[in-house]
Scaffold this active site. Structure first.
Site, PDB file in Angstrom:
ATOM      1  CE  LYS A 159      -8.568   0.864  10.185  1.00 25.09           C
ATOM      2  NZ  LYS A 159      -7.098  -0.026   9.506  1.00 25.09           N
ATOM      3  CE1 TYR A 198      -8.933   9.185  14.005  1.00 20.71           C
ATOM      4  CE2 TYR A 198     -10.437   8.385  13.380  1.00 20.71           C
ATOM      5  CZ  TYR A 198      -9.668   9.288  13.144  1.00 20.71           C
ATOM      6  OH  TYR A 198      -9.880  10.707  13.496  1.00 20.71           O
ATOM      7  CB  ALA A 204      -7.181   2.066   2.984  1.00 20.34           C
ATOM      8  CG  LEU A 240      -3.614  13.223   8.523  1.00 17.16           C
ATOM      9  CD1 LEU A 240      -2.360  12.435   7.761  1.00 17.16           C
ATOM     10  CD2 LEU A 240      -3.132  14.535   8.779  1.00 17.16           C
ATOM     11  CB  VAL A 241      -7.700  15.192   3.799  1.00 15.62           C
ATOM     12  CG1 VAL A 241      -8.153  14.510   2.030  1.00 15.62           C
ATOM     13  CG2 VAL A 241      -8.086  16.383   4.603  1.00 15.62           C
ATOM     14  CB  SER A 266       0.882   4.094  -4.414  1.00 17.58           C
ATOM     15  OG  SER A 266      -0.524   3.961  -4.004  1.00 17.58           O
ATOM     16  CE1 TYR A 273     -12.756   4.648  10.253  1.00 12.46           C
ATOM     17  CE2 TYR A 273     -11.560   3.967  12.310  1.00 12.46           C
ATOM     18  CZ  TYR A 273     -11.522   4.271  10.889  1.00 12.46           C
ATOM     19  OH  TYR A 273     -10.166   3.481  10.210  1.00 12.46           O
ATOM     20  N   GLY A 308      -0.790   7.963   0.647  1.00 17.21           N
ATOM     21  CA  GLY A 308      -1.663   8.223   2.201  1.00 17.21           C
ATOM     22  C   GLY A 308      -0.268   8.358   3.313  1.00 17.21           C
ATOM     23  N   GLY A 310       0.739  -1.502   0.362  1.00 17.75           N
ATOM     24  CA  GLY A 310      -0.306  -0.234  -0.226  1.00 17.75           C
ATOM     25  C   GLY A 310       1.100   1.743  -0.222  1.00 17.75           C
TER      26      GLY A 310
HETATM   27  P1  NAI Z   1      -4.778   5.931   0.960  1.00 18.41           P
HETATM   28  O1  NAI Z   1      -5.759   5.374  -0.212  1.00 18.41           O
HETATM   29  O2  NAI Z   1      -4.073   6.367   0.619  1.00 18.41           O
HETATM   30  O3  NAI Z   1      -4.424   4.069   0.393  1.00 18.41           O
HETATM   31  C1  NAI Z   1      -3.910   3.272   0.270  1.00 18.41           C
HETATM   32  C2  NAI Z   1      -2.905   2.644  -0.390  1.00 18.41           C
HETATM   33  O4  NAI Z   1      -3.178   0.804  -0.574  1.00 18.41           O
HETATM   34  C3  NAI Z   1      -2.526   3.174  -1.980  1.00 18.41           C
HETATM   35  O5  NAI Z   1      -0.859   2.748  -2.399  1.00 18.41           O
HETATM   36  C4  NAI Z   1      -3.266   2.341  -3.082  1.00 18.41           C
HETATM   37  O6  NAI Z   1      -2.802   1.729  -3.957  1.00 18.41           O
HETATM   38  C5  NAI Z   1      -3.071   0.502  -2.223  1.00 18.41           C
HETATM   39  N1  NAI Z   1      -4.161  -0.753  -2.462  1.00 18.41           N
HETATM   40  C6  NAI Z   1      -5.124  -0.515  -2.087  1.00 18.41           C
HETATM   41  N2  NAI Z   1      -6.049  -1.775  -2.533  1.00 18.41           N
HETATM   42  C7  NAI Z   1      -4.845  -1.835  -2.705  1.00 18.41           C
HETATM   43  C8  NAI Z   1      -5.272  -4.006  -3.846  1.00 18.41           C
HETATM   44  N3  NAI Z   1      -5.958  -4.477  -3.859  1.00 18.41           N
HETATM   45  N4  NAI Z   1      -3.766  -3.914  -3.901  1.00 18.41           N
HETATM   46  C9  NAI Z   1      -2.882  -2.943  -3.774  1.00 18.41           C
HETATM   47  N5  NAI Z   1      -2.559  -2.084  -3.715  1.00 18.41           N
HETATM   48  C10 NAI Z   1      -3.919  -1.378  -2.823  1.00 18.41           C
HETATM   49  O7  NAI Z   1      -4.766   5.100   2.718  1.00 18.41           O
HETATM   50  P2  NAI Z   1      -4.463   5.493   3.752  1.00 18.41           P
HETATM   51  O8  NAI Z   1      -5.898   6.240   4.305  1.00 18.41           O
HETATM   52  O9  NAI Z   1      -2.884   6.161   3.620  1.00 18.41           O
HETATM   53  O10 NAI Z   1      -4.459   4.314   4.715  1.00 18.41           O
HETATM   54  C11 NAI Z   1      -3.783   3.422   4.896  1.00 18.41           C
HETATM   55  C12 NAI Z   1      -3.900   3.076   6.185  1.00 18.41           C
HETATM   56  O11 NAI Z   1      -4.407   4.246   7.496  1.00 18.41           O
HETATM   57  C13 NAI Z   1      -5.567   2.185   6.135  1.00 18.41           C
HETATM   58  O12 NAI Z   1      -5.557   0.828   6.937  1.00 18.41           O
HETATM   59  C14 NAI Z   1      -6.009   3.272   7.115  1.00 18.41           C
HETATM   60  O13 NAI Z   1      -7.118   2.370   8.252  1.00 18.41           O
HETATM   61  C15 NAI Z   1      -5.067   3.325   8.224  1.00 18.41           C
HETATM   62  N6  NAI Z   1      -5.185   5.234   8.706  1.00 18.41           N
HETATM   63  C16 NAI Z   1      -6.264   6.195   7.743  1.00 18.41           C
HETATM   64  C17 NAI Z   1      -6.612   6.608   8.661  1.00 18.41           C
HETATM   65  C18 NAI Z   1      -6.980   8.645   7.687  1.00 18.41           C
HETATM   66  O14 NAI Z   1      -7.427   9.297   8.157  1.00 18.41           O
HETATM   67  N7  NAI Z   1      -6.714   8.571   6.908  1.00 18.41           N
HETATM   68  C19 NAI Z   1      -6.336   8.122  10.242  1.00 18.41           C
HETATM   69  C20 NAI Z   1      -5.310   6.553  10.460  1.00 18.41           C
HETATM   70  C21 NAI Z   1      -5.348   5.082   9.933  1.00 18.41           C
END
Ligand code: NAI
Length: 397
Positions: free
Chosen positions: A243, A224, A139, A272-273, A49, A234, A51, A47
Protein backbone atom coordinates in the site's frame (compact mmCIF):
# COMPACT_ATOMS: atom_id res chain seq x y z
CA UNK A 1 -31.43 -25.83 -9.39
CA UNK A 2 -31.73 -25.09 -5.70
CA UNK A 3 -28.56 -23.26 -4.69
CA UNK A 4 -27.27 -23.34 -1.14
CA UNK A 5 -24.16 -21.91 0.47
CA UNK A 6 -21.25 -24.33 0.62
CA UNK A 7 -18.36 -23.01 2.76
CA UNK A 8 -14.73 -23.96 2.72
CA UNK A 9 -12.56 -21.95 5.10
CA UNK A 10 -13.10 -18.29 4.35
CA UNK A 11 -14.53 -18.85 0.92
CA UNK A 12 -17.94 -19.91 -0.22
CA UNK A 13 -17.91 -22.31 -3.15
CA UNK A 14 -21.38 -21.44 -4.40
CA UNK A 15 -23.12 -18.21 -5.40
CA UNK A 16 -26.77 -17.37 -5.87
CA UNK A 17 -27.56 -15.43 -9.07
CA UNK A 18 -30.84 -13.99 -7.80
CA UNK A 19 -29.29 -12.97 -4.47
CA UNK A 20 -26.38 -11.32 -6.30
CA UNK A 21 -28.84 -9.53 -8.57
CA UNK A 22 -30.82 -8.28 -5.58
CA UNK A 23 -27.60 -7.00 -3.95
CA UNK A 24 -26.79 -5.03 -7.10
CA UNK A 25 -30.33 -3.64 -7.33
CA UNK A 26 -30.14 -2.56 -3.68
CA UNK A 27 -26.87 -0.75 -4.37
CA UNK A 28 -28.30 0.94 -7.45
CA UNK A 29 -31.35 2.07 -5.48
CA UNK A 30 -29.11 3.50 -2.77
CA UNK A 31 -27.11 5.54 -5.30
CA UNK A 32 -30.28 6.78 -6.99
CA UNK A 33 -31.76 7.78 -3.61
CA UNK A 34 -28.78 10.08 -3.01
CA UNK A 35 -29.39 12.10 -6.19
CA UNK A 36 -27.18 12.97 -9.14
CA UNK A 37 -23.45 13.57 -8.90
CA UNK A 38 -21.73 15.91 -11.36
CA UNK A 39 -19.21 13.19 -12.05
CA UNK A 40 -17.38 11.38 -14.84
CA UNK A 41 -19.17 10.31 -18.01
CA UNK A 42 -16.80 7.60 -19.30
CA UNK A 43 -15.35 5.31 -16.66
CA UNK A 44 -13.00 2.34 -16.72
CA UNK A 45 -13.14 0.18 -13.59
CA UNK A 46 -10.36 -2.38 -13.15
CA UNK A 47 -11.63 -4.90 -10.58
CA UNK A 48 -15.28 -4.04 -11.28
CA UNK A 49 -17.21 -7.13 -10.24
CA UNK A 50 -17.24 -7.14 -6.42
CA UNK A 51 -16.48 -4.97 -3.38
CA UNK A 52 -15.31 -1.39 -3.86
CA UNK A 53 -14.85 -1.75 -7.62
CA UNK A 54 -18.44 -2.86 -8.18
CA UNK A 55 -19.63 -0.01 -5.96
CA UNK A 56 -17.52 2.39 -8.07
CA UNK A 57 -19.06 1.10 -11.28
CA UNK A 58 -22.58 1.41 -9.86
CA UNK A 59 -21.93 4.92 -8.50
CA UNK A 60 -20.46 6.03 -11.84
CA UNK A 61 -23.37 4.67 -13.86
CA UNK A 62 -26.33 5.41 -11.66
CA UNK A 63 -24.93 8.47 -9.85
CA UNK A 64 -23.57 10.32 -12.87
CA UNK A 65 -24.99 8.51 -15.91
CA UNK A 66 -21.57 7.26 -16.95
CA UNK A 67 -20.77 4.77 -19.66
CA UNK A 68 -18.69 2.07 -17.98
CA UNK A 69 -16.21 -0.57 -19.00
CA UNK A 70 -15.53 -3.15 -16.30
CA UNK A 71 -12.53 -5.50 -16.07
CA UNK A 72 -12.53 -8.50 -13.72
CA UNK A 73 -11.45 -12.10 -13.35
CA UNK A 74 -14.47 -14.33 -12.68
CA UNK A 75 -15.61 -17.85 -13.43
CA UNK A 76 -18.57 -17.94 -15.85
CA UNK A 77 -21.61 -20.14 -15.40
CA UNK A 78 -22.44 -23.13 -17.58
CA UNK A 79 -25.19 -25.74 -17.35
CA UNK A 80 -24.84 -27.42 -13.95
CA UNK A 81 -21.95 -25.12 -12.96
CA UNK A 82 -22.31 -21.98 -10.92
CA UNK A 83 -20.43 -18.80 -11.69
CA UNK A 84 -18.49 -16.81 -9.10
CA UNK A 85 -20.42 -13.93 -7.47
CA UNK A 86 -18.66 -11.26 -9.53
CA UNK A 87 -20.00 -12.83 -12.69
CA UNK A 88 -23.58 -12.76 -11.45
CA UNK A 89 -23.10 -9.24 -10.05
CA UNK A 90 -21.88 -8.00 -13.43
CA UNK A 91 -24.70 -9.70 -15.31
CA UNK A 92 -27.18 -7.96 -13.00
CA UNK A 93 -25.39 -4.61 -13.29
CA UNK A 94 -25.30 -4.70 -17.08
CA UNK A 95 -28.95 -5.69 -17.29
CA UNK A 96 -29.92 -2.73 -15.12
CA UNK A 97 -27.57 -0.39 -17.01
CA UNK A 98 -29.04 -1.43 -20.36
CA UNK A 99 -32.57 -0.92 -19.09
CA UNK A 100 -31.54 2.56 -18.00
CA UNK A 101 -30.06 3.25 -21.44
CA UNK A 102 -26.49 3.30 -20.16
CA UNK A 103 -23.53 1.90 -22.08
CA UNK A 104 -21.86 -0.99 -20.19
CA UNK A 105 -19.34 -3.49 -21.49
CA UNK A 106 -17.06 -5.92 -19.69
CA UNK A 107 -13.86 -7.87 -20.17
CA UNK A 108 -13.27 -11.03 -18.15
CA UNK A 109 -9.58 -11.89 -17.90
CA UNK A 110 -6.30 -11.23 -16.15
CA UNK A 111 -5.98 -7.46 -15.76
CA UNK A 112 -2.24 -7.88 -15.14
CA UNK A 113 -1.72 -9.28 -18.64
CA UNK A 114 -0.79 -7.33 -21.78
CA UNK A 115 -3.59 -9.08 -23.63
CA UNK A 116 -6.39 -7.72 -21.42
CA UNK A 117 -4.83 -4.25 -21.46
CA UNK A 118 -4.66 -4.26 -25.27
CA UNK A 119 -8.22 -5.51 -25.55
CA UNK A 120 -9.43 -2.78 -23.20
CA UNK A 121 -7.58 -0.06 -25.09
CA UNK A 122 -9.09 -1.23 -28.38
CA UNK A 123 -12.59 -1.25 -26.88
CA UNK A 124 -12.22 2.27 -25.49
CA UNK A 125 -10.91 3.53 -28.83
CA UNK A 126 -13.77 1.91 -30.70
CA UNK A 127 -16.66 2.80 -28.37
CA UNK A 128 -15.90 5.65 -25.99
CA UNK A 129 -12.99 7.53 -27.51
CA UNK A 130 -11.57 8.63 -24.17
CA UNK A 131 -11.95 7.96 -20.44
CA UNK A 132 -12.63 10.53 -17.69
CA UNK A 133 -12.01 8.28 -14.68
CA UNK A 134 -9.98 5.11 -14.19
CA UNK A 135 -10.76 3.23 -10.97
CA UNK A 136 -8.11 0.71 -9.96
CA UNK A 137 -9.65 -1.74 -7.48
CA UNK A 138 -7.89 -5.04 -7.91
CA UNK A 139 -7.43 -7.39 -4.97
CA UNK A 140 -5.48 -10.47 -5.96
CA UNK A 141 -3.14 -12.92 -4.28
CA UNK A 142 -1.07 -13.47 -7.43
CA UNK A 143 0.32 -11.58 -10.41
CA UNK A 144 2.33 -12.70 -13.38
CA UNK A 145 4.59 -9.87 -14.48
CA UNK A 146 3.99 -9.58 -18.24
CA UNK A 147 7.53 -8.31 -18.82
CA UNK A 148 9.45 -11.08 -17.03
CA UNK A 149 6.84 -13.86 -17.07
CA UNK A 150 7.53 -14.43 -13.36
CA UNK A 151 4.52 -15.20 -11.15
CA UNK A 152 4.56 -13.39 -7.80
CA UNK A 153 2.45 -14.34 -4.78
CA UNK A 154 1.51 -11.88 -2.08
CA UNK A 155 1.56 -12.84 1.58
CA UNK A 156 -0.12 -11.37 4.65
CA UNK A 157 2.64 -11.44 7.23
CA UNK A 158 4.28 -9.21 9.81
CA UNK A 159 7.76 -7.84 9.19
CA UNK A 160 10.64 -8.41 11.60
CA UNK A 161 8.91 -10.20 14.49
CA UNK A 162 6.14 -12.75 14.94
CA UNK A 163 2.70 -11.32 15.50
CA UNK A 164 0.51 -12.79 18.23
CA UNK A 165 -3.03 -11.64 18.79
CA UNK A 166 -6.63 -12.67 18.90
CA UNK A 167 -8.61 -13.67 15.87
CA UNK A 168 -12.03 -15.11 15.22
CA UNK A 169 -13.28 -17.87 12.98
CA UNK A 170 -16.43 -16.06 11.93
CA UNK A 171 -18.20 -19.29 10.98
CA UNK A 172 -17.85 -20.93 14.39
CA UNK A 173 -17.54 -17.70 16.39
CA UNK A 174 -14.49 -19.11 18.15
CA UNK A 175 -11.98 -16.53 19.37
CA UNK A 176 -8.44 -17.91 19.46
CA UNK A 177 -4.86 -16.70 19.71
CA UNK A 178 -2.90 -16.81 16.50
CA UNK A 179 0.76 -16.38 15.88
CA UNK A 180 2.06 -15.43 12.45
CA UNK A 181 5.73 -15.81 11.64
CA UNK A 182 7.48 -12.84 10.09
CA UNK A 183 8.05 -12.70 6.37
CA UNK A 184 11.23 -12.84 4.35
CA UNK A 185 12.55 -9.94 2.26
CA UNK A 186 11.40 -11.85 -0.82
CA UNK A 187 7.83 -11.97 0.58
CA UNK A 188 7.85 -8.18 0.85
CA UNK A 189 9.03 -7.73 -2.72
CA UNK A 190 6.49 -10.23 -4.02
CA UNK A 191 3.61 -8.58 -2.17
CA UNK A 192 4.65 -5.18 -3.55
CA UNK A 193 4.73 -6.70 -7.05
CA UNK A 194 1.16 -7.99 -6.68
CA UNK A 195 -0.61 -5.29 -4.66
CA UNK A 196 1.67 -2.26 -5.15
CA UNK A 197 1.27 0.37 -7.84
CA UNK A 198 3.30 -1.08 -10.72
CA UNK A 199 0.35 -2.49 -12.62
CA UNK A 200 -1.77 0.63 -12.00
CA UNK A 201 1.00 2.71 -13.58
CA UNK A 202 1.23 0.31 -16.53
CA UNK A 203 -2.49 0.74 -17.18
CA UNK A 204 -2.23 4.52 -17.08
CA UNK A 205 0.91 4.55 -19.25
CA UNK A 206 -0.88 2.43 -21.85
CA UNK A 207 -4.02 4.56 -21.84
CA UNK A 208 -2.08 7.81 -22.04
CA UNK A 209 0.25 6.64 -24.81
CA UNK A 210 -2.81 5.72 -26.88
CA UNK A 211 -4.36 9.15 -26.18
CA UNK A 212 -7.32 7.51 -24.45
CA UNK A 213 -7.36 9.74 -21.37
CA UNK A 214 -9.61 12.78 -21.65
CA UNK A 215 -8.46 16.25 -20.60
CA UNK A 216 -8.61 16.49 -16.76
CA UNK A 217 -8.95 12.70 -16.44
CA UNK A 218 -8.65 11.29 -12.95
CA UNK A 219 -7.52 7.94 -11.68
CA UNK A 220 -8.05 6.49 -8.23
CA UNK A 221 -6.88 3.41 -6.35
CA UNK A 222 -7.96 2.17 -2.92
CA UNK A 223 -5.88 1.77 0.20
CA UNK A 224 -6.33 0.95 3.85
CA UNK A 225 -4.69 2.08 7.09
CA UNK A 226 -6.69 0.78 10.06
CA UNK A 227 -5.99 0.80 13.78
CA UNK A 228 -2.85 0.12 15.81
CA UNK A 229 -4.31 -3.27 16.71
CA UNK A 230 -3.92 -4.63 13.20
CA UNK A 231 -0.78 -2.66 12.30
CA UNK A 232 1.77 -5.49 12.59
CA UNK A 233 -0.16 -7.69 10.18
CA UNK A 234 -1.65 -4.96 7.99
CA UNK A 235 -0.19 -1.49 7.65
CA UNK A 236 3.27 -2.36 8.96
CA UNK A 237 3.23 -5.82 7.42
CA UNK A 238 3.81 -7.01 3.88
CA UNK A 239 0.48 -5.69 2.56
CA UNK A 240 1.21 -2.30 4.14
CA UNK A 241 4.45 -2.13 2.16
CA UNK A 242 2.45 -2.77 -0.99
CA UNK A 243 0.00 0.00 0.00
CA UNK A 244 2.96 2.37 0.64
CA UNK A 245 4.07 1.60 -2.91
CA UNK A 246 0.57 2.13 -4.30
CA UNK A 247 0.30 5.46 -2.49
CA UNK A 248 3.73 6.59 -3.78
CA UNK A 249 2.70 5.56 -7.30
CA UNK A 250 -0.21 8.02 -7.15
CA UNK A 251 2.36 10.85 -7.13
CA UNK A 252 4.26 9.36 -10.08
CA UNK A 253 1.06 9.00 -12.07
CA UNK A 254 -0.14 12.48 -11.08
CA UNK A 255 3.08 13.92 -12.56
CA UNK A 256 2.53 11.98 -15.76
CA UNK A 257 -1.04 13.30 -16.06
CA UNK A 258 -0.27 16.92 -15.28
CA UNK A 259 0.13 17.86 -18.96
CA UNK A 260 -3.49 16.90 -19.64
CA UNK A 261 -4.72 18.54 -16.42
CA UNK A 262 -5.34 15.13 -14.91
CA UNK A 263 -4.62 13.77 -11.46
CA UNK A 264 -4.16 10.53 -9.53
CA UNK A 265 -5.45 9.79 -6.05
CA UNK A 266 -5.47 7.09 -3.48
CA UNK A 267 -8.54 6.89 -1.30
CA UNK A 268 -8.19 5.27 2.10
CA UNK A 269 -11.40 3.32 2.59
CA UNK A 270 -13.10 1.77 5.57
CA UNK A 271 -12.61 -1.86 6.66
CA UNK A 272 -15.41 -3.90 5.16
CA UNK A 273 -16.33 -7.50 4.62
CA UNK A 274 -15.25 -8.46 1.12
CA UNK A 275 -13.72 -11.60 -0.31
CA UNK A 276 -10.32 -9.94 -0.01
CA UNK A 277 -10.58 -8.80 3.62
CA UNK A 278 -12.05 -12.00 5.03
CA UNK A 279 -8.82 -13.76 4.12
CA UNK A 280 -6.71 -11.53 6.38
CA UNK A 281 -6.14 -12.89 9.91
CA UNK A 282 -7.29 -10.67 12.80
CA UNK A 283 -9.28 -8.36 10.48
CA UNK A 284 -12.61 -10.26 10.90
CA UNK A 285 -12.46 -9.81 14.69
CA UNK A 286 -11.66 -6.14 14.28
CA UNK A 287 -14.45 -5.67 11.75
CA UNK A 288 -17.05 -7.38 13.92
CA UNK A 289 -16.21 -5.05 16.84
CA UNK A 290 -16.01 -2.03 14.54
CA UNK A 291 -19.42 -2.80 13.02
CA UNK A 292 -20.96 -2.99 16.48
CA UNK A 293 -19.58 0.41 17.47
CA UNK A 294 -20.30 2.14 14.14
CA UNK A 295 -23.83 0.77 13.94
CA UNK A 296 -24.53 1.96 17.50
CA UNK A 297 -23.28 5.42 16.49
CA UNK A 298 -25.37 5.38 13.30
CA UNK A 299 -22.26 5.79 11.11
CA UNK A 300 -21.91 2.32 9.64
CA UNK A 301 -21.38 2.16 5.88
CA UNK A 302 -20.97 -0.57 3.27
CA UNK A 303 -19.00 -0.37 0.00
CA UNK A 304 -21.74 1.53 -1.81
CA UNK A 305 -22.20 4.16 0.92
CA UNK A 306 -18.41 4.63 1.03
CA UNK A 307 -18.02 5.11 -2.71
CA UNK A 308 -21.11 7.28 -3.09
CA UNK A 309 -19.65 9.54 -0.37
CA UNK A 310 -16.22 9.42 -2.01
CA UNK A 311 -17.65 10.70 -5.30
CA UNK A 312 -20.14 13.21 -3.96
CA UNK A 313 -18.15 14.64 -1.03
CA UNK A 314 -14.53 14.27 -2.10
CA UNK A 315 -13.86 13.74 -5.81
CA UNK A 316 -16.69 15.54 -7.60
CA UNK A 317 -17.70 18.46 -5.43
CA UNK A 318 -16.60 21.04 -7.99
CA UNK A 319 -13.94 22.27 -5.56
CA UNK A 320 -10.54 21.04 -4.45
CA UNK A 321 -10.23 17.39 -3.48
CA UNK A 322 -9.48 17.31 0.26
CA UNK A 323 -6.45 15.15 1.15
CA UNK A 324 -4.44 14.33 4.28
CA UNK A 325 -0.81 15.27 4.97
CA UNK A 326 0.30 12.39 2.76
CA UNK A 327 -1.90 13.42 -0.14
CA UNK A 328 -4.51 10.70 0.43
CA UNK A 329 -8.28 11.06 0.32
CA UNK A 330 -9.75 9.85 3.63
CA UNK A 331 -13.12 8.18 3.48
CA UNK A 332 -12.15 6.06 6.48
CA UNK A 333 -12.70 9.20 8.57
CA UNK A 334 -15.61 7.76 10.57
CA UNK A 335 -13.84 4.44 11.20
CA UNK A 336 -10.77 6.30 12.46
CA UNK A 337 -12.64 8.72 14.72
CA UNK A 338 -10.90 8.72 18.12
CA UNK A 339 -14.06 7.79 20.02
CA UNK A 340 -14.81 4.87 17.68
CA UNK A 341 -11.25 3.57 17.91
CA UNK A 342 -11.17 3.89 21.72
CA UNK A 343 -14.36 1.84 22.01
CA UNK A 344 -13.12 -0.85 19.63
CA UNK A 345 -9.79 -1.09 21.49
CA UNK A 346 -11.59 -1.56 24.82
CA UNK A 347 -13.88 -4.24 23.38
CA UNK A 348 -10.88 -5.97 21.84
CA UNK A 349 -9.36 -6.50 25.29
CA UNK A 350 -12.56 -8.13 26.52
CA UNK A 351 -13.44 -10.24 23.48
CA UNK A 352 -13.89 -13.98 24.05
CA UNK A 353 -15.78 -16.73 22.27
CA UNK A 354 -18.50 -16.41 24.90
CA UNK A 355 -19.07 -12.66 24.79
CA UNK A 356 -18.32 -11.85 21.14
CA UNK A 357 -21.89 -12.45 19.94
CA UNK A 358 -23.05 -9.69 22.31
CA UNK A 359 -20.11 -7.23 22.44
CA UNK A 360 -19.34 -7.61 18.72
CA UNK A 361 -21.43 -7.77 15.58
CA UNK A 362 -20.53 -11.30 14.60
CA UNK A 363 -23.95 -11.75 13.10
CA UNK A 364 -23.51 -8.64 10.95
CA UNK A 365 -20.12 -9.89 9.80
CA UNK A 366 -21.47 -13.31 8.97
CA UNK A 367 -24.50 -11.88 7.15
CA UNK A 368 -22.32 -9.58 5.07
CA UNK A 369 -20.12 -12.55 4.21
CA UNK A 370 -23.11 -14.61 3.04
CA UNK A 371 -24.38 -11.57 1.12
CA UNK A 372 -21.14 -11.43 -0.88
CA UNK A 373 -22.20 -14.70 -2.45
CA UNK A 374 -25.85 -13.75 -2.84
CA UNK A 375 -27.10 -15.59 0.24
CA UNK A 376 -29.28 -14.32 3.10
CA UNK A 377 -30.39 -11.40 0.95
CA UNK A 378 -33.81 -10.03 1.87
CA UNK A 379 -36.64 -10.69 -0.58
CA UNK A 380 -35.00 -13.67 -2.30
CA UNK A 381 -36.79 -17.02 -2.37
CA UNK A 382 -34.01 -19.53 -1.81
CA UNK A 383 -36.37 -22.47 -2.18
CA UNK A 384 -37.23 -21.50 -5.78
CA UNK A 385 -35.75 -23.36 -8.72
CA UNK A 386 -33.03 -21.04 -10.02
CA UNK A 387 -31.34 -20.92 -13.41
CA UNK A 388 -27.59 -21.06 -12.78
CA UNK A 389 -26.70 -20.00 -16.31
CA UNK A 390 -26.67 -16.24 -16.61
CA UNK A 391 -25.12 -14.28 -19.46
CA UNK A 392 -23.37 -10.92 -19.25
CA UNK A 393 -24.92 -8.97 -22.13
CA UNK A 394 -21.93 -6.73 -22.90
CA UNK A 395 -19.16 -9.26 -22.31
CA UNK A 396 -16.41 -8.96 -24.91
CA UNK A 397 -15.29 -12.16 -26.59
P1 NAI B 1 -12.74 -7.74 -3.89
O1 NAI B 1 -12.11 -9.07 -3.68
O2 NAI B 1 -14.17 -7.58 -3.51
O3 NAI B 1 -12.62 -7.31 -5.45
C1 NAI B 1 -11.50 -7.57 -6.22
C2 NAI B 1 -11.79 -7.33 -7.70
O4 NAI B 1 -10.58 -7.58 -8.43
C3 NAI B 1 -12.84 -8.26 -8.32
O5 NAI B 1 -13.59 -7.55 -9.28
C4 NAI B 1 -12.00 -9.33 -9.02
O6 NAI B 1 -12.66 -9.97 -10.12
C5 NAI B 1 -10.86 -8.47 -9.50
N1 NAI B 1 -9.64 -9.22 -9.80
C6 NAI B 1 -8.84 -9.93 -8.96
N2 NAI B 1 -7.78 -10.43 -9.63
C7 NAI B 1 -7.90 -10.01 -10.92
C8 NAI B 1 -7.13 -10.17 -12.09
N3 NAI B 1 -5.98 -10.85 -12.11
N4 NAI B 1 -7.58 -9.61 -13.24
C9 NAI B 1 -8.76 -8.92 -13.28
N5 NAI B 1 -9.51 -8.71 -12.19
C10 NAI B 1 -9.09 -9.25 -11.03
O7 NAI B 1 -11.81 -6.70 -3.15
P2 NAI B 1 -12.03 -5.32 -2.40
O8 NAI B 1 -12.04 -5.57 -0.93
O9 NAI B 1 -13.14 -4.53 -3.01
O10 NAI B 1 -10.65 -4.61 -2.71
C11 NAI B 1 -10.45 -3.66 -3.73
C12 NAI B 1 -9.38 -2.67 -3.26
O11 NAI B 1 -9.86 -1.99 -2.11
C13 NAI B 1 -8.05 -3.35 -2.86
O12 NAI B 1 -6.99 -2.53 -3.26
C14 NAI B 1 -8.16 -3.37 -1.33
O13 NAI B 1 -6.91 -3.42 -0.70
C15 NAI B 1 -8.87 -2.04 -1.09
N6 NAI B 1 -9.49 -1.89 0.22
C16 NAI B 1 -10.27 -2.88 0.78
C17 NAI B 1 -10.79 -2.72 2.05
C18 NAI B 1 -11.64 -3.78 2.68
O14 NAI B 1 -11.85 -3.73 3.89
N7 NAI B 1 -12.18 -4.71 1.93
C19 NAI B 1 -10.55 -1.49 2.83
C20 NAI B 1 -9.81 -0.49 2.12
C21 NAI B 1 -9.27 -0.71 0.88
Amino acid sequence: MIIEPRMRGFICLTAHPVGCEQNVINQINYVKSKGKIDGPKRVLVIGASTGFGLASRITSAFGSDASTIGIFFEKPSSPGKLATPGWYNTAAFEKQAQEAGLYAKSINGDAFSNEVKEKTLALIKEDLGQIDLVVYSLASPVRTDPTTGITHRSVLKPIGAPFKNKTVDFHSGKVTEISIDPCTEEDIQNTIKVMGGEDWEMWIDGLKAANLLAPNALTIAYSYIGPELTEPVYRKGTIGRAKDHLEATAFTIADKLSDIGGNAYVSVNKALVTQASSAIPVIPLYISLLYKVMKAEGIHEGCIEQIQRLYSERLYTGGNVPVDEKGRIRIDDWEMRADVQAKVAALWEEATTENLPSIGDLEGYSNDFYNLFGFKVGGVDYTADTNEVVEIPGLQA
